[in-house]
Design an enzyme around this catalytic site. Structure first.
Site, mmCIF file in Angstrom:
data_model
loop_
_atom_site.group_PDB
_atom_site.id
_atom_site.type_symbol
_atom_site.label_atom_id
_atom_site.label_comp_id
_atom_site.label_asym_id
_atom_site.label_seq_id
_atom_site.Cartn_x
_atom_site.Cartn_y
_atom_site.Cartn_z
ATOM 1 N N LYS A 121 1.135 -9.799 9.539
ATOM 2 C CA LYS A 121 1.261 -8.361 9.763
ATOM 3 C C LYS A 121 -0.078 -7.908 10.312
ATOM 4 O O LYS A 121 -1.076 -7.872 9.603
ATOM 5 C CB LYS A 121 1.597 -7.626 8.469
ATOM 6 C CG LYS A 121 1.659 -6.111 8.639
ATOM 7 C CD LYS A 121 1.862 -5.377 7.318
ATOM 8 C CE LYS A 121 1.839 -3.872 7.536
ATOM 9 N NZ LYS A 121 1.941 -3.104 6.270
ATOM 10 N N ILE A 145 6.493 -3.990 10.422
ATOM 11 C CA ILE A 145 6.525 -3.650 9.000
ATOM 12 C C ILE A 145 6.130 -2.188 8.950
ATOM 13 O O ILE A 145 4.977 -1.830 9.207
ATOM 14 C CB ILE A 145 5.588 -4.554 8.183
ATOM 15 C CG1 ILE A 145 6.079 -6.000 8.288
ATOM 16 C CG2 ILE A 145 5.542 -4.110 6.721
ATOM 17 C CD1 ILE A 145 5.205 -7.015 7.568
ATOM 18 N N TYR A 183 -1.578 -10.301 5.764
ATOM 19 C CA TYR A 183 -1.702 -8.902 6.165
ATOM 20 C C TYR A 183 -3.144 -8.624 6.571
ATOM 21 O O TYR A 183 -4.052 -8.745 5.758
ATOM 22 C CB TYR A 183 -1.278 -8.035 4.976
ATOM 23 C CG TYR A 183 -1.319 -6.540 5.168
ATOM 24 C CD1 TYR A 183 -1.387 -5.944 6.423
ATOM 25 C CD2 TYR A 183 -1.265 -5.702 4.054
ATOM 26 C CE1 TYR A 183 -1.398 -4.579 6.571
ATOM 27 C CE2 TYR A 183 -1.277 -4.325 4.185
ATOM 28 C CZ TYR A 183 -1.349 -3.770 5.448
ATOM 29 O OH TYR A 183 -1.372 -2.401 5.584
ATOM 30 N N TYR A 230 -13.214 -5.134 -0.562
ATOM 31 C CA TYR A 230 -14.331 -4.575 -1.334
ATOM 32 C C TYR A 230 -15.362 -5.660 -1.655
ATOM 33 O O TYR A 230 -16.433 -5.667 -1.083
ATOM 34 C CB TYR A 230 -13.838 -3.880 -2.607
ATOM 35 C CG TYR A 230 -14.949 -3.163 -3.341
ATOM 36 C CD1 TYR A 230 -15.529 -2.029 -2.782
ATOM 37 C CD2 TYR A 230 -15.428 -3.620 -4.552
ATOM 38 C CE1 TYR A 230 -16.568 -1.384 -3.421
ATOM 39 C CE2 TYR A 230 -16.475 -2.977 -5.204
ATOM 40 C CZ TYR A 230 -17.045 -1.860 -4.632
ATOM 41 O OH TYR A 230 -18.078 -1.223 -5.270
ATOM 42 N N THR A 285 0.835 -1.199 0.000
ATOM 43 C CA THR A 285 0.000 0.000 0.000
ATOM 44 C C THR A 285 0.866 1.245 0.000
ATOM 45 O O THR A 285 0.609 2.201 -0.738
ATOM 46 C CB THR A 285 -0.916 0.003 1.235
ATOM 47 O OG1 THR A 285 -1.616 -1.234 1.309
ATOM 48 C CG2 THR A 285 -1.919 1.133 1.162
ATOM 49 N N ARG A 333 -8.589 -0.824 5.908
ATOM 50 C CA ARG A 333 -8.505 -0.714 4.450
ATOM 51 C C ARG A 333 -9.391 -1.745 3.745
ATOM 52 O O ARG A 333 -9.981 -1.460 2.710
ATOM 53 C CB ARG A 333 -7.056 -0.868 3.975
ATOM 54 C CG ARG A 333 -6.177 0.335 4.313
ATOM 55 C CD ARG A 333 -4.839 0.248 3.621
ATOM 56 N NE ARG A 333 -3.981 1.382 3.922
ATOM 57 C CZ ARG A 333 -3.970 2.525 3.241
ATOM 58 N NH1 ARG A 333 -4.779 2.683 2.212
ATOM 59 N NH2 ARG A 333 -3.154 3.513 3.580
#
Length: 365
Positions: A222, A261, A194, A170, A107, A199
Site C-alpha cells: 500500500k 485501499i 504499508y 516514532y 489508521t 505518518r
C-alpha cells in the site's frame, strides 16, 4: 612451639627466581585490520501455528487480486465501547456495494486507540460474520516487533485473510532493521506492507520492498508516496495499491496499480467500485475530488468520522485525540452530499448538520 606449614615446591621456586615462574612467550604479533562486529539477528522462537488449514486458508494470490479495499471506520457507543451493531451495518454496506476487502483496525479504523484485546476481537468478529463475503485484512502492525509478531499470530489464528504491516514509526530504525522487522512477520501469512511516510516519518525505501518481494507471503504494497513509486514497483512485477484516494484513479489506469485501499469508499463504495473496476472515468474522478479534499482537510479519520455521523450511520462519538470538524466544514459536507446525490452515499437517512453539542468526545474509553 609453632608448626611451619610445608610450602609447595613451585611456590618455593618462585621465591628463588626459578625459570618455572616465568610466563610462556607470546606469539609473534600480526597486523590485523579491525572490523566492526556485526549484530546477529536471532531467529524467531515464537510457537508457530500448527494448523496448516488456518495458515493456508487464504492464498496470497487471492489478496493480490483485490481492487477495492476499504479501510473501514470503527464506530463507538456513548460510553466509548465499540458499537458492533453500527460496525456490522457499515461492513454490510461495503459488501452490498461491491467492495472486495476491508482493513480492520487501521489508521482509519483507529487501531492506534484500541487495546489489543479490542483489536483482535474486532478482527475475529469481522471474520466470523463476514469472512465468507469479503476479505478481512487485519492491521496487526506495530512499531514494536514483539507486538507485531504476537498480534499477527493471533490475527491469523482467529482467521484473518491477510495482515497489514507498517514500518516502525516514532522510534525509527535503519533499513536493515525495517527489513528484519518485516521478515519477522512475513512467515505467518499473506501480508501487505504499508508505506505512509507522512505518518511514520520514514519512507520504506524500494530496496527493502525488493528484498521481501520474493517471499511467498508478500502480497504487495500500500503505497502513499505517489504514482511514480507505484509504477516503479508494478513495472517490476510487484503488486501495489494506491493509498491516496486523490491519486487512485490515475494509479489504477495509468501506473499499473491493482487498485486502492480507500477511505472515501466508507462513504461512496458504489462510486469507488465504478472508479476501480469499470475502466477510466475522469469525469467521475473529478466529481469526487472536492469530497476527497474535504475528507482530508483535517487529519484522517476526523473528516470521515464527522461525515458518517451526519449521514446517520454512526453515533457522533469521538475518542480523543480526535475531534469533529468545525461547524462550517459540516455545512460544506451537507452541500457536497446534495450535489453528488444522497443516493450515492451509504445509509438511507437524510444528511444533516450536527451542532457542537450533538457530539460526545471521550478522553477515557
Amino acid at each position: 612451639m609453632y608448626c611451619v606449614k610445608p610450602q609447595p615446591l613451585q611456590q618455593l621456586l618462585r621465591f628463588s627466581g626459578s625459570p618455572l615462574d616465568q610466563p610462556p612467550p607470546l606469539p609473534p604479533r600480526r597486523s590485523v585490520r579491525w572490523t566492526s562486529p556485526r549484530a546477529a539477528v536471532i531467529a524467531n522462537f515464537h510457537l508457530p501455528m500448527l494448523s496448516s488449514e488456518v495458515k493456508n486458508r487464504t492464498n496470497v494470490d487471492d489478496i493480490k487480486s483485490l481492487r477495492l479495499i476499504t479501510a473501514v471506520k470503527t464506530p463507538y457507543l456513548p460510553d466509548g465501547r465499540i458499537d458492533i451493531e453500527a460496525y456490522d451495518s457499515l461492513v454490510n454496506m461495503q459488501i452490498k456495494n461491491g467492495v472486495e476487502g476491508v482493513i480492520v483496525g487501521g489508521t482509519t479504523g483507529e487501531g492506534q486507540l484500541m487495546t489489543w484485546d479490542e483489536h483482535i476481537m474486532l478482527i475475529a468478529h469481522t471474520v466470523n460474520c463476514f469472512g465468507g463475503a469479503i476479505k478481512v485484512i487485519g492491521n496487526t502492525g506495530s512499531n514494536s516487533t514483539r507486538e507485531a509478531i504476537h498480534a499477527t499470530e493471533q490475527g491469523f489464528i482467529v482467521g484473518m485473510h491477510a495482515a497489514l504491516h507498517i514500518n516502525p514509526y516514532y522510534g525509527k530504525t535503519s533499513s536493515e532493521g525495517v527489513l528484519s522487522h518485516f521478515n519477522s512477520v512475513l512467515s505467518m501469512g499473506p501480508t501487505i506492507i504499508y508505506n505512509v511516510p507522512s505518518r511514520t516519518g520514514q519512507d520504506i525505501c524500494p530496496s527493502v520492498i525488493y528484498s521481501v518481494a520474493s517471499n511467498p507471503n508478500m502480497a504487495g504494497v500500500k503505497e502513499c508516496v505517489g504514482n511514480d513509486r507505484i509504477k516503479q514497483y508494478t513495472d517490476d512485477g510487484i503488486i501495489a495499491w494506491s493509498g491516496n484516494d486523490n491519486e487512485c484513479h490515475d494509479a489504477r489506469w495509468g501506473y499499473g496499480a491493482t487498485g486502492v485501499i480507500s477511505v472515501i469508499s466508507n462513504l461512496v463504495p458504489g462510486l469507488m467500485r465504478q472508479l476501480m473496476l469499470e475502466g477510466k472515468n475522469p469525469s467521475l474522478n473529478s466529481k469526487l475530488m472536492p469530497l476527497i479534499e474535504w475528507l482530508f482537510s483535517e487529519p484522517n479519520p476526523i473528516g470521515l468520522n464527522t461525515a458518517l455521523a451526519q449521514l446517520g450511520i454512526v453515533r457522533p462519538v469521538f475518542r480523543l485525540p480526535y475531534m469533529p470538524v468545525p461547524f462550517a466544514k459540516r455545512l460544506e459536507f451537507v452541500m457536497m452530499v446534495n450535489e453528488i446525490g444522497r443516493e450515492n452515499f451509504v445509509g438511507d437517512q437524510d444528511v444533516r448538520v450536527l451542532n457542537d453539542e450533538d457530539f460526545i468526545v471521550l478522553g477515557r474509553y
